[in-house]
Structures are given as structure tokens and as C-alpha cells.
Scaffold this active site. Sequence first.
Site, PDB file in Angstrom:
ATOM      1  NE  ARG A  36      25.889 -33.211 -28.928  1.00  0.00           N
ATOM      2  CZ  ARG A  36      25.743 -32.458 -29.675  1.00  0.00           C
ATOM      3  NH1 ARG A  36      27.512 -33.794 -29.578  1.00  0.00           N
ATOM      4  NH2 ARG A  36      26.679 -31.346 -29.304  1.00  0.00           N
ATOM      5  CE  LYS A 197      43.428 -18.132 -28.036  1.00  0.00           C
ATOM      6  NZ  LYS A 197      44.276 -19.098 -29.228  1.00  0.00           N
ATOM      7  N   GLY A 349      30.184 -24.328 -26.962  1.00  0.00           N
ATOM      8  CA  GLY A 349      30.032 -25.765 -25.852  1.00  0.00           C
ATOM      9  C   GLY A 349      29.551 -25.367 -24.707  1.00  0.00           C
ATOM     10  N   GLY A 372      29.370 -25.685 -32.267  1.00  0.00           N
ATOM     11  CA  GLY A 372      29.488 -25.067 -34.049  1.00  0.00           C
ATOM     12  C   GLY A 372      28.500 -24.583 -34.600  1.00  0.00           C
TER      13      GLY A 372
HETATM   14  P1  ADP Z   1      32.087 -21.770 -25.999  1.00  0.00           P
HETATM   15  O1  ADP Z   1      32.003 -22.851 -26.001  1.00  0.00           O
HETATM   16  O2  ADP Z   1      30.237 -21.361 -25.064  1.00  0.00           O
HETATM   17  O3  ADP Z   1      31.388 -21.234 -27.375  1.00  0.00           O
HETATM   18  P2  ADP Z   1      34.512 -20.237 -25.852  1.00  0.00           P
HETATM   19  O4  ADP Z   1      35.134 -21.808 -26.745  1.00  0.00           O
HETATM   20  O5  ADP Z   1      34.718 -19.835 -26.626  1.00  0.00           O
HETATM   21  O6  ADP Z   1      33.138 -21.081 -25.436  1.00  0.00           O
HETATM   22  O7  ADP Z   1      35.138 -19.998 -24.815  1.00  0.00           O
HETATM   23  C1  ADP Z   1      35.173 -21.073 -23.605  1.00  0.00           C
HETATM   24  C2  ADP Z   1      36.633 -21.200 -22.744  1.00  0.00           C
HETATM   25  O8  ADP Z   1      36.705 -19.180 -22.575  1.00  0.00           O
HETATM   26  C3  ADP Z   1      36.292 -21.165 -21.353  1.00  0.00           C
HETATM   27  O9  ADP Z   1      37.290 -22.961 -21.562  1.00  0.00           O
HETATM   28  C4  ADP Z   1      36.911 -20.437 -20.601  1.00  0.00           C
HETATM   29  O10 ADP Z   1      38.534 -20.501 -19.492  1.00  0.00           O
HETATM   30  C5  ADP Z   1      37.529 -19.096 -21.399  1.00  0.00           C
HETATM   31  N1  ADP Z   1      38.622 -18.022 -20.776  1.00  0.00           N
HETATM   32  C6  ADP Z   1      37.180 -17.198 -20.869  1.00  0.00           C
HETATM   33  N2  ADP Z   1      37.630 -15.732 -20.159  1.00  0.00           N
HETATM   34  C7  ADP Z   1      38.880 -15.591 -20.188  1.00  0.00           C
HETATM   35  C8  ADP Z   1      39.717 -15.886 -19.812  1.00  0.00           C
HETATM   36  N3  ADP Z   1      39.880 -13.547 -19.378  1.00  0.00           N
HETATM   37  N4  ADP Z   1      40.882 -15.867 -19.776  1.00  0.00           N
HETATM   38  C9  ADP Z   1      41.859 -16.915 -20.991  1.00  0.00           C
HETATM   39  N5  ADP Z   1      40.419 -17.999 -21.118  1.00  0.00           N
HETATM   40  C10 ADP Z   1      38.951 -16.874 -20.748  1.00  0.00           C
HETATM   41 MG    MG Z   2      33.726 -24.446 -26.719  1.00  0.00          MG
END
Ligand code: ADP
Ligand code: MG
Length: 391
Positions: A36, A197, A349, A372
Site C-alpha cells: 500500500r 459465507k 482480502g 471491502g
Molecule cells: P475474501 O477476503 O477474499 O473476500 P472471504 O473473507 O470471504 O474472502 O473468505 C475467505 C475465507 O473463506 C478463507 O479464510 C477460507 O478459509 C474460508 N473458506 C473457504 N472455503 C471454505 C470452506 N469450504 N469451509 C470453511 N471455510 C472456507
Molecule cells: Mg476476507
Amino acid sequence: MKLRSLKDLNVSGRRVFLRVDFNVPMKDGKILDDTRVRAILPTLNAVLDRGGKPILASHLGRPKGPDPSQSLAPVAARLRELSGKNVIFPGKVLGPEVEAAIAGMKPGDVVLLENTRFEKGEKDDDPALAQKFRALADVYVNDAFGTAHRADASTHALAVLFTEKAAGLLMEKEVAALSAVTENPEKPFVAILGGAKISGKLEVVQALLPKADALLIGGGMANTFLKARGLAIGKSLVEDDLLGTAGEIMEKAKAMGKTLLLPEDGRIAKALPAEKAEVSDLTALSADAIIGDIGPKSEAAFAARIAGARTVFWNGPMGIFEQKPFAGGTMAVAKAMAECPGYTVVGGGESVAAMEQSGMAARIKHISTGGGASLEFIAGAVLPALEVLKA
Ligand code: ADP
Ligand code: MG
């Protein structure tokens, strides 16, 4: 979306309040990742090259008031190294030390204020605090895309007070890159969504559905869709309260003639964290199975869709990639993204971290610096800090 451009702003000999995103990961006063800091150097140099006096401001972490452990002092030191400029750090957000530092600026000097969140009004978009910032500068530039979805005093109330203002080069680049996904994306447009989720990403799913030709869903998020389809998913992460919503999304996709692809196989364990995993189709899982990742068949199906796309947006890991037995699916998508000749964008992230981990990040057309903020932008939300910079 058109933003006021730095090119049209007269900065020569003038004090420029430059809001940046120096919210870097830190441990024991050490910067773990300076991406950053590097990211704003083009804007900083553009201001300096045109004779401006940059006064940089950023938040760091979530202090409730002045807190030496959340000081920007280490960032000032790193900025000094990276820019080669005389970076003056008065150690305060406001007050006589800051005013003296700004008054004493020579051509080429840079002032970095202390963490804006040391001031209580920052998080509250406080107009009184904005007035105090306003008195420090003549013109305003915001290059903090990572905080564009928040209305803070330094990103919103302050911008309102300036007539001469612009988006910085990083902000401009982020908005242009993400707009290429949201506004008339080249077709076929494939969106890949994953992560833990669905909740928190429903708006993104809803916004992408009409625009994308295919939605590939993996990660924990897929489990809720699979269960809504009637599959037994054992002890896998699921959001039972969203089963109806997942069903509606699948109905909607069908009615719109869109492809909504769910994993057909997975990597399964019986307990977490897992040392090893077994590949299995998702049609006959035992009651104690945990789906930790998509499986090889799903990887191939997803990769084939990505290969044929002209535009790809990816958010959310395909599995619990932090655990070795469950990293394969996410790495396979990262590879498919890297090999795709189309316009590829990664946001979020953990997704960006996974892309970096794959070693193929340089082959992606745009990696968003705003977690975000990039998701809210894709979802079509109003980003307060961008609204006030519209042309
Ligand atoms: P981003 O930060 O890229 O938006 P998220 O914060 O939504 O992504 O999700 C990332 C997390 O999702 C990771 O830490 C990963 O461990 C979790 N994850 C991915 N697949 C599964 C799964 N099948 N069961 C539980 N957690 C999961
Ligand atoms: Mg995340």
C-alpha cells in the site's frame, strides 16, 4: 463512473491534502507488507513533479484514540526509503507541530500526519474535524481506494469542503479497472465466487447475476447452495438461514438463462485442521464429512469456463486454502486466471493473498488493493468517498 482527475488540478506551489491508504499489516512495529505504501508513489510523484506540497494522511488499524502502538512512524520511515524524499513526520494529526512542519516545507518535501483515527471525529465523519483538516491545505486529493466505502472525516466530510479536488492515480486506476467489470464487460463474462459465507456477499451475487454469463461458486459458500439442492453435506460449514435465498438465486439464474456452476466433487476431511483430505464426489457424503475444498473435477470444470472467458472477476477462495490439503482448488483457479487471455480481476482480502501465494499475481490484469471497497463497488453500492469526487 467519471471522477475528477488529478491532471486537471492546479497543485503548483499549493498545499495538497493527500488522503492515502497506509493501513498496512503491522506486527510489533514492523511493516509486514508495504504494497500500500508503494501503491501511492505514482500519485505522490505526480504531485511533487508539478510543484505541489503533499500533506499525506491515513488511518492505521482501529485505535479508539491516540495509541503509540498504532503510530504511522514506521510507515513514515518506509515511505522515506521508498520515495527517497524528505518525509517529515510531525507525530501529531493536528496542532502547532503540524502547522510548523507544513509552513516549513521546501520544494520536494513531504509531510505525513499521524494516524487520523487518533482523532475521535475521524470515524464519525465529523464536520468540525474536517474543518481543521481543511485549514491545512489548498486542494484535496484522495488516493485511498481501500477506504472509499467508508464516510470518514478525512475521506468524506473534508472532501465536501474543498472545491478544488480530485481522485489520485491509484483511485482512478481502481475505478477504471472495476468499471470494466461492472459496465459493459466483454462477453463471455465469468464471475467466480467463494470464501466462507454467502452472508455479506449477497449483494455481490445479486449484482453479478444479471451481468455475468456464468457464475462459478466454490468455497464454504457453495455448501449452502448444495444443501439447498438437496445434497447431504455432512458437517460442512453452512448457513441454514440462507437456504431459501440460495434456492431463489438458483431459480433466478435458471430463469435468466445463466450458468450457475457448483462443485461436483470436493476434498473431504473428518476434522479440522486437517493433515490430509480425501477426494470424493459430493453426491454421497457421510454424516461426519467436512468439505474443505473443491475437487479435481470441479477444478477442471471451473478452469474450462475461465479459459473461454473475455472478462473474469474472482472473489473468495475455493477452500480453506490456509490448510495445505485444501489449497488445491484455490491454486487451480489462480492458475486458470493467470492463463486466461481475457480481462482478469481479483478482489477481496484473502483472495488477493491467495493470488500472491500462487506466485502468478503478475499475470492478472488487475488486483484490487481494496478488499471491502472493491466488493461494494462490484455490488453497485454508493461509495461515499467516490461520490464527492465525481466529475
Ligand atoms: P475474501 O477476503 O477474499 O473476500 P472471504 O473473507 O470471504 O474472502 O473468505 C475467505 C475465507 O473463506 C478463507 O479464510 C477460507 O478459509 C474460508 N473458506 C473457504 N472455503 C471454505 C470452506 N469450504 N469451509 C470453511 N471455510 C472456507
Ligand atoms: Mg476476507
